[in-house]
Write a protein that holds these residues in place. Structure first.
Motif, PDB file in Angstrom:
ATOM      1  N   LEU A 377      56.932   1.913 -16.149  1.00 15.20           N
ATOM      2  CA  LEU A 377      55.743   2.719 -15.912  1.00 15.20           C
ATOM      3  C   LEU A 377      54.981   2.857 -17.220  1.00 15.20           C
ATOM      4  N   GLU A 378      53.650   2.866 -17.156  1.00 19.16           N
ATOM      5  CA  GLU A 378      52.829   2.960 -18.367  1.00 19.16           C
ATOM      6  C   GLU A 378      52.992   4.311 -19.056  1.00 19.16           C
ATOM      7  N   LYS A 379      52.776   4.349 -20.371  1.00 17.92           N
ATOM      8  CA  LYS A 379      52.911   5.584 -21.140  1.00 17.92           C
ATOM      9  C   LYS A 379      51.868   6.622 -20.769  1.00 17.92           C
ATOM     10  N   GLU A 380      50.816   6.185 -20.067  1.00 20.65           N
ATOM     11  CA  GLU A 380      49.808   7.129 -19.618  1.00 20.65           C
ATOM     12  C   GLU A 380      50.356   8.092 -18.575  1.00 20.65           C
ATOM     13  N   PHE A 381      51.566   7.802 -18.073  1.00 20.22           N
ATOM     14  CA  PHE A 381      52.211   8.680 -17.099  1.00 20.22           C
ATOM     15  C   PHE A 381      53.074   9.747 -17.775  1.00 20.22           C
ATOM     16  N   LEU A 382      53.057   9.812 -19.109  1.00 16.54           N
ATOM     17  CA  LEU A 382      53.773  10.881 -19.800  1.00 16.54           C
ATOM     18  C   LEU A 382      53.032  12.203 -19.605  1.00 16.54           C
ATOM     19  N   ILE A 383      53.775  13.294 -19.636  1.00 18.11           N
ATOM     20  CA  ILE A 383      53.170  14.609 -19.431  1.00 18.11           C
ATOM     21  C   ILE A 383      52.323  15.012 -20.635  1.00 18.11           C
ATOM     22  N   LYS A 384      51.089  15.408 -20.334  1.00 19.79           N
ATOM     23  CA  LYS A 384      50.155  15.855 -21.372  1.00 19.79           C
ATOM     24  C   LYS A 384      50.308  17.358 -21.613  1.00 19.79           C
ATOM     25  N   ARG A 385      50.433  18.114 -20.522  1.00 20.80           N
ATOM     26  CA  ARG A 385      50.573  19.566 -20.648  1.00 20.80           C
ATOM     27  C   ARG A 385      51.052  20.162 -19.338  1.00 20.80           C
ATOM     28  N   ALA A 386      51.659  21.345 -19.440  1.00 20.48           N
ATOM     29  CA  ALA A 386      52.048  22.105 -18.258  1.00 20.48           C
ATOM     30  C   ALA A 386      50.917  23.072 -17.921  1.00 20.48           C
ATOM     31  N   LEU A 387      50.744  23.351 -16.649  1.00 16.09           N
ATOM     32  CA  LEU A 387      49.673  24.229 -16.190  1.00 16.09           C
ATOM     33  C   LEU A 387      50.266  25.412 -15.428  1.00 16.09           C
ATOM     34  N   LYS A 388      49.515  26.472 -15.323  1.00 18.32           N
ATOM     35  CA  LYS A 388      49.991  27.624 -14.563  1.00 18.32           C
ATOM     36  C   LYS A 388      49.740  27.399 -13.069  1.00 18.32           C
ATOM     37  N   ASP A 389      50.528  28.077 -12.246  1.00 16.50           N
ATOM     38  CA  ASP A 389      50.405  27.957 -10.795  1.00 16.50           C
ATOM     39  C   ASP A 389      48.997  28.353 -10.363  1.00 16.50           C
ATOM     40  N   GLY A 390      48.395  27.551  -9.475  1.00 14.69           N
ATOM     41  CA  GLY A 390      47.045  27.822  -8.992  1.00 14.69           C
ATOM     42  C   GLY A 390      45.981  26.995  -9.683  1.00 14.69           C
ATOM     43  N   THR A 391      46.329  26.322 -10.796  1.00 14.93           N
ATOM     44  CA  THR A 391      45.367  25.465 -11.494  1.00 14.93           C
ATOM     45  C   THR A 391      44.938  24.320 -10.583  1.00 14.93           C
ATOM     46  N   TYR A 392      43.650  24.014 -10.590  1.00 16.55           N
ATOM     47  CA  TYR A 392      43.072  22.979  -9.717  1.00 16.55           C
ATOM     48  C   TYR A 392      43.351  23.257  -8.239  1.00 16.55           C
ATOM     49  N   GLY A 393      43.606  24.524  -7.913  1.00 27.29           N
ATOM     50  CA  GLY A 393      43.850  24.893  -6.519  1.00 27.29           C
ATOM     51  C   GLY A 393      45.219  24.493  -5.992  1.00 27.29           C
ATOM     52  N   ILE A 394      46.120  24.116  -6.882  1.00 26.78           N
ATOM     53  CA  ILE A 394      47.464  23.692  -6.462  1.00 26.78           C
ATOM     54  C   ILE A 394      48.406  24.888  -6.554  1.00 26.78           C
ATOM     55  N   ARG A 395      49.028  25.235  -5.436  1.00 20.64           N
ATOM     56  CA  ARG A 395      49.971  26.351  -5.409  1.00 20.64           C
ATOM     57  C   ARG A 395      51.320  25.879  -4.875  1.00 20.64           C
ATOM     58  N   VAL A 396      52.362  26.220  -5.629  1.00 23.24           N
ATOM     59  CA  VAL A 396      53.713  25.775  -5.290  1.00 23.24           C
ATOM     60  C   VAL A 396      54.127  26.269  -3.910  1.00 23.24           C
ATOM     61  N   ALA A 397      53.770  27.515  -3.583  1.00 20.76           N
ATOM     62  CA  ALA A 397      54.178  28.099  -2.298  1.00 20.76           C
ATOM     63  C   ALA A 397      53.702  27.258  -1.120  1.00 20.76           C
ATOM     64  N   GLU A 398      52.503  26.698  -1.221  1.00 19.70           N
ATOM     65  CA  GLU A 398      51.967  25.896  -0.123  1.00 19.70           C
ATOM     66  C   GLU A 398      52.793  24.631   0.089  1.00 19.70           C
ATOM     67  N   TYR A 399      53.285  24.061  -1.001  1.00 21.19           N
ATOM     68  CA  TYR A 399      54.094  22.848  -0.868  1.00 21.19           C
ATOM     69  C   TYR A 399      55.485  23.162  -0.343  1.00 21.19           C
ATOM     70  N   ARG A 400      55.985  24.359  -0.654  1.00 20.48           N
ATOM     71  CA  ARG A 400      57.270  24.743  -0.075  1.00 20.48           C
ATOM     72  C   ARG A 400      57.136  24.901   1.431  1.00 20.48           C
ATOM     73  N   GLU A 401      56.010  25.438   1.877  1.00 22.47           N
ATOM     74  CA  GLU A 401      55.784  25.604   3.310  1.00 22.47           C
ATOM     75  C   GLU A 401      55.702  24.253   4.020  1.00 22.47           C
ATOM     76  N   LYS A 402      55.296  23.214   3.274  1.00 26.22           N
ATOM     77  CA  LYS A 402      55.233  21.869   3.845  1.00 26.22           C
ATOM     78  C   LYS A 402      56.606  21.210   3.905  1.00 26.22           C
ATOM     79  N   GLY A 403      57.607  21.884   3.325  1.00 30.36           N
ATOM     80  CA  GLY A 403      58.961  21.329   3.350  1.00 30.36           C
ATOM     81  C   GLY A 403      59.363  20.572   2.093  1.00 30.36           C
ATOM     82  N   VAL A 404      58.525  20.668   1.033  1.00 35.84           N
ATOM     83  CA  VAL A 404      58.860  19.997  -0.223  1.00 35.84           C
ATOM     84  C   VAL A 404      60.062  20.687  -0.855  1.00 35.84           C
ATOM     85  N   VAL A 405      61.037  19.903  -1.327  1.00 38.62           N
ATOM     86  CA  VAL A 405      62.246  20.441  -1.933  1.00 38.62           C
ATOM     87  C   VAL A 405      62.219  20.179  -3.445  1.00 38.62           C
TER      88      VAL A 405
END
Length: 411
Positions: A377-405
């Motif tokens: 995989l290219e090095k561009e896939f390395l993590i640049k930074r961690a973000l807080k929950d809700g950034t860019y409208g992404i919420r962990v709780a919603e993905y848990r409701e979808k069944g993500v483990v």
């Protein structure tokens, strides 16, 4: 060993066993080293450093070399008393953990509301809440841990108390504390802030700067907590002590009594760490949430002054840079959620990619960032930074409701 205050910049090829690396030529968050400052104990350590840095700074050592094994041994206060194994996989535990979490959250909210309305603490209810958390964490801590990321801003106090309970139990398990100690520690976490129920809500929820009088009223929650718990039957002495002393500091500058560190209990030192970590990573009326990486960096920088140094370092190791449920942005600007952390590549987790900046991907996909290390995989896939929950409208709780483990290291 004793070290001088001077540091010398050298090339990694000049590193030798016995040298203490105090600084790298890159941000420590971009490496697998959880803390900046470590001893080169084996030749293999040199090889590891060489993968991430070209130059390092070493502290001059003026005393004799301490062999690796004795140096690395934990002090008696941290030496594990009990070793735990995961009895089930995180996937198997998720269903049980979700039920336990929902029930514990409701019971905690009821407990907090009752105290605020002038009622007494239901000791048996509190102990039952803690016991359910201990049971789940003993089977597998990861399922319940990531649920602490599910937050409701309108119920901060109750959720904070429960999160501190869960995080403290998981940290205690990591330290090898007995089941009985875990139950006491969990109860300490659950009830550490009960005194805030005696602080007027307008002051507790004030978004602006507090006046000196208001600040003193907030600080008084430690005394209120002690008094409430002293009048509660069936409560361990340690729980009373933690409610009273969890804002004391190692440098003697804490409150309410400015205790010297030798008078601060181990339970209070643990709860102080967990309390600060959960508070920093949550949205509060007077302060925005920060990413996990920043919270850990703040704790690292405050070790030895605010927090117990050895416990702080152990806590950082136990949490890891990118725990499951962390929202991360890669160098290629793709954004995703950490699904799984491997023991071998803790800084290169498995991630579900959901957006590129603000734009949703046509199809979400899972990538294993460890493939960067393997050359797949290219090095561009390395993590640049961690973000807080809700950034860019992404919420962990919603993905848990979808069944993500979400799964942590070693699974």
């Amino acid at each position: 060993m004793d070290t001088s205050t001077s540091s010398t910049k050298i090339h990694v090829s000049d590193l030798r066993v016995g040298m203490f690396v105090s600084k790298l030529d890159r941000d420590w968050l971009e490496t697998p080293f959880l803390v900046q400052g470590f001893l080169i104990e084996r030749p293999e350590d040199v090889d590891t450093v060489a993968q991430y840095a070209e130059h390092v700074w070493i502290d001059a050592v003026q005393s004799r070399w301490v062999p690796a094994e004795p140096h690395a041994t934990l002090n008696p206060a941290l030496r594990p008393k009990k070793t735990y194994i995961n009895k089930v996989s995180a996937r198997e535990e998720h269903g049980h953990a979700l039920k336990a979490f929902r029930r514990a959250r409701q019971l905690t909210k009821t407990l907090v509301d009752d105290i605020r309305l002038g009622g007494t603490i239901d000791t048996e209810q509190a102990k039952a809440t803690v016991r359910s958390c201990v049971d789940s964490i003993l089977r597998n801590p990861d399922a319940l841990l990531w649920m602490t990321k599910i937050r409701n801003e309108d119920e901060y106090t109750a959720e904070h108390c429960l999160n501190v309970c869960i995080l403290a139990i998981a940290f205690g398990r990591y330290l090898g504390m007995s089941e009985n100690e875990l139950e006491k520690l969990g109860l300490c976490g659950l009830l550490h802030d009960v005194g805030k129920m005696r602080v007027p809500l307008p002051i507790l929820n004030k978004p602006g700067a507090l006046t000196p009088k208001e600040f003193n009223m907030i600080r008084a929650h430690t005394v209120h907590g002690r008094n409430l718990l002293l009048s509660t039957p069936g409560i361990f002495d340690a729980v009373v002590d933690v409610a009273y002393t969890h804002h004391e500091r190692m440098d003697g500058m804490g409150y309410p009594r400015k205790l010297p560190q030798e008078k601060i209990s181990r339970y209070s030192r643990i709860i102080a760490l967990v309390d600060a970590y959960d508070a920093m990573t949550a949205e509060r009326c007077y302060a925005p949430a920060v990413p996990t990486t920043q919270a850990l960096k703040n704790i690292y920088q405050s070790r030895g002054t605010h927090f117990d140094e050895k416990l702080a370092l152990e806590f950082i190791k136990s949490v890891g840079l990118y725990p499951p449920g962390t929202i991360v942005q890669l160098r290629n600007e793709m954004v995703g959620i950490v699904l799984e952390v491997s023991q071998q590549y803790r800084h290169l987790p498995k991630v579900i990619l959901v957006k590129k900046g603000e734009e949703p991907l046509a199809q979400e996909k899972v990538v294993n960032l460890a493939d960067v290390e393997k050359g797949h995989l290219e090095k561009e896939f390395l993590i640049k930074r961690a973000l807080k929950d809700g950034t860019y409208g992404i919420r962990v709780a919603e993905y848990r409701e979808k069944g993500v483990v979400f799964r942590a290291a070693g699974l």
